[in-house]
Design an enzyme around this catalytic site. Structure first.
Site, short mmCIF file in Angstrom:
data_model
loop_
_atom_site.label_atom_id
_atom_site.label_comp_id
_atom_site.label_asym_id
_atom_site.label_seq_id
_atom_site.Cartn_x
_atom_site.Cartn_y
_atom_site.Cartn_z
N ASP A 1 0.88 -1.15 0.00
CA ASP A 1 0.00 0.00 0.00
C ASP A 1 0.94 1.22 0.00
OD1 ASP A 1 -2.27 1.69 0.56
OD2 ASP A 1 -1.63 1.72 2.65
N LEU A 2 0.45 2.39 -0.37
CA LEU A 2 1.34 3.56 -0.41
C LEU A 2 1.23 4.42 0.85
CD1 LEU A 2 3.28 5.46 -2.01
CD2 LEU A 2 1.24 6.56 -2.93
N ASP A 3 0.03 4.99 1.02
CA ASP A 3 -0.13 5.96 2.09
C ASP A 3 -0.15 5.26 3.45
OD1 ASP A 3 -0.57 8.30 3.39
OD2 ASP A 3 -2.72 8.33 3.01
N THR B 1 0.96 10.54 3.59
CA THR B 1 0.30 11.71 2.98
C THR B 1 -0.98 12.09 3.72
OG1 THR B 1 -0.82 10.25 1.44
CG2 THR B 1 1.19 11.29 0.64
N LYS C 1 -8.73 7.09 5.74
CA LYS C 1 -7.50 6.42 5.31
C LYS C 1 -7.81 5.18 4.49
CE LYS C 1 -4.19 8.00 8.71
NZ LYS C 1 -3.30 7.65 9.82
N GLY C 2 -7.17 5.08 3.34
CA GLY C 2 -7.30 3.87 2.52
C GLY C 2 -8.53 3.85 1.62
N ILE C 3 -9.47 4.76 1.84
CA ILE C 3 -10.67 4.73 0.98
C ILE C 3 -10.54 5.79 -0.13
CG2 ILE C 3 -12.15 3.72 2.75
CD1 ILE C 3 -13.50 6.47 2.97
N ARG D 1 -11.21 8.63 -3.27
CA ARG D 1 -11.56 10.06 -3.18
C ARG D 1 -13.07 10.30 -3.08
NH1 ARG D 1 -8.99 13.03 -8.03
NH2 ARG D 1 -7.23 11.77 -7.33
N SER E 1 -2.39 0.87 -4.33
CA SER E 1 -2.85 2.05 -3.60
C SER E 1 -4.16 2.54 -4.20
CB SER E 1 -1.80 3.16 -3.70
OG SER E 1 -2.34 4.38 -3.26
N ALA E 2 -5.04 3.04 -3.34
CA ALA E 2 -6.30 3.63 -3.81
C ALA E 2 -6.06 5.00 -4.44
CB ALA E 2 -7.26 3.77 -2.64
N SER E 3 -4.84 5.52 -4.28
CA SER E 3 -4.57 6.90 -4.73
C SER E 3 -4.26 7.01 -6.21
CB SER E 3 -3.41 7.49 -3.94
OG SER E 3 -3.12 8.78 -4.46
N ASN F 1 -3.00 9.54 -7.34
CA ASN F 1 -1.76 10.33 -7.37
C ASN F 1 -0.52 9.48 -7.09
OD1 ASN F 1 -2.85 13.12 -7.72
ND2 ASN F 1 -3.94 12.58 -5.86
N LYS G 1 -10.90 -1.09 -1.70
CA LYS G 1 -10.67 -1.88 -0.49
C LYS G 1 -11.89 -1.65 0.44
CE LYS G 1 -5.83 -0.60 -1.01
NZ LYS G 1 -4.70 0.21 -0.52
N GLU H 1 -0.08 -3.31 4.54
CA GLU H 1 -1.14 -2.29 4.66
C GLU H 1 -1.17 -1.65 6.03
OE1 GLU H 1 -3.71 -0.61 3.73
OE2 GLU H 1 -4.06 -1.25 1.68
N ASP H 2 -1.58 -0.38 6.10
CA ASP H 2 -1.75 0.28 7.40
C ASP H 2 -3.23 0.45 7.76
OD1 ASP H 2 -2.14 2.23 5.33
OD2 ASP H 2 -2.11 3.75 6.90
P1 B16 Z 1 -6.34 10.21 -4.15
P2 B16 Z 1 -3.57 4.29 0.05
C1 B16 Z 1 -5.34 6.29 -0.13
O1 B16 Z 1 -4.04 5.81 -0.32
C2 B16 Z 1 -5.41 7.24 1.05
O2 B16 Z 1 -5.11 6.55 2.24
C3 B16 Z 1 -6.79 7.82 1.16
O3 B16 Z 1 -6.86 8.71 2.25
C4 B16 Z 1 -7.14 8.55 -0.15
O4 B16 Z 1 -8.45 9.08 -0.12
C5 B16 Z 1 -7.01 7.57 -1.31
O5 B16 Z 1 -5.69 7.02 -1.32
C6 B16 Z 1 -7.28 8.22 -2.65
O6 B16 Z 1 -6.29 9.16 -2.93
O7 B16 Z 1 -7.36 11.24 -3.83
O8 B16 Z 1 -4.93 10.72 -4.21
O9 B16 Z 1 -6.70 9.40 -5.39
O10 B16 Z 1 -3.55 4.18 1.56
O11 B16 Z 1 -4.53 3.32 -0.62
O12 B16 Z 1 -2.19 4.24 -0.55
MG MG Z 2 -2.74 3.20 3.46
#
Ligand code: B16
Ligand code: MG
Length: 222
Positions: free
Chosen positions: A8-10, A16, A44-46, A48, A115-117, A119, A146, A170-171
């Site tokens: 996982d990233l964040d 972040t 966290k982890g969910i 946008r 990662s769900a991000s 970015n 997730k 994962e965190d």
């Molecule tokens: P973005 P992860 C997640 O990253 C974040 O924990 C979560 O807070 C955020 O809403 C999600 O990415 C989406 O991010 O807006 O940048 O697409 O923990 O899955 O690495």
């Molecule tokens: Mg995370």
């Protein structure tokens, strides 16, 4: 020996959460909703849009906006978030992660990102870690976020390994549920009680070493 590690990233590679918090708080205030640091934990982890929906529900505004208006709000938050993360540098890599990635590479163990991000590629570039990941799952191409296992199953497919041959790190509680449902060995980073369903939990990334992973993999219940 395990053949791959899916990160996982964040909260695992970098943190972040503080930037997400500042950006959601600003958006929330523009709508008259106070996003607290405690509430931010739930985001966290969910993804946008799911985060925005939770914030709107917090302010009892879940039915106030159309789908298009919500897209605009999510974009507004992201535009601000992206200006904040431009400050990220290799100094923001969490303790022990660079060494672990180096050791995994030396042992020819494949490394992927789940990662769900959206970015994530940009953040890995800013951290100077893009070359350490042989694959990144595109969260925009997923049907389910997730705790659904899809993202970890996809990562294993992209790495060409069986989930049973891989470790997921994962965190977030939802992330551990996703790893378990995908049938990888689950490693949690953080609080033992919150991550009680993980196969093994490290208090922080500084303890997440290659030799420790090898040891817990050898001791896992089959
Ligand atoms: P973005 P992860 C997640 O990253 C974040 O924990 C979560 O807070 C955020 O809403 C999600 O990415 C989406 O991010 O807006 O940048 O697409 O923990 O899955 O690495
Ligand atoms: Mg995370």
């Amino acid at each position: 020996m395990f053949k791959a590690v899916v990160f996982d990233l964040d909260g695992v590679i970098t943190d972040t959460a503080a930037f997400h918090f500042i950006a959601w708080r600003k958006l929330g205030r523009s709508l008259g909703i106070e996003v607290t640091e405690t509430f931010n934990e739930e985001l966290k982890g969910i993804d946008r849009m799911a985060s925005l929906n939770k914030i709107l529900a917090l302010g009892s505004m879940e039915n106030r906006f159309s789908k298009e208006e919500k897209e605009v709000l999510a974009q507004e938050k992201n535009d601000f978030y992206v200006t904040l993360i431009n400050e990220i540098s290799p100094a923001d890599i969490l303790p022990g992660i660079e060494q672990l990635l180096h050791d995994l590479d030396a042992q020819h163990i494949k490394v992927g990102l789940a990662s769900a991000s959206k970015n994530a590629p940009k953040i890995l570039r800013l951290l100077g870690l893009a070359h350490s990941f042989s694959t990144i799952v595109d969260p925009a191409a997923l049907q389910q976020g997730k705790p659904d296992p899809e993202i970890f199953i996809k990562a294993c497919e992209q790495l060409q390994v069986q989930p049973e041959e891989a470790i997921g790190v994962e965190d977030a509680y939802s992330g551990i549920q996703a790893i378990n449902a995908a049938k990888l060995y689950s490693v949690g980073i953080g609080d033992k009680h919150m991550l009680k369903d993980a196969d093994y939990v490290f208090g922080d990334t500084a303890h997440l070493t290659f030799s420790k992973l090898k040891e817990i993999w050898g001791n896992r219940a089959l």
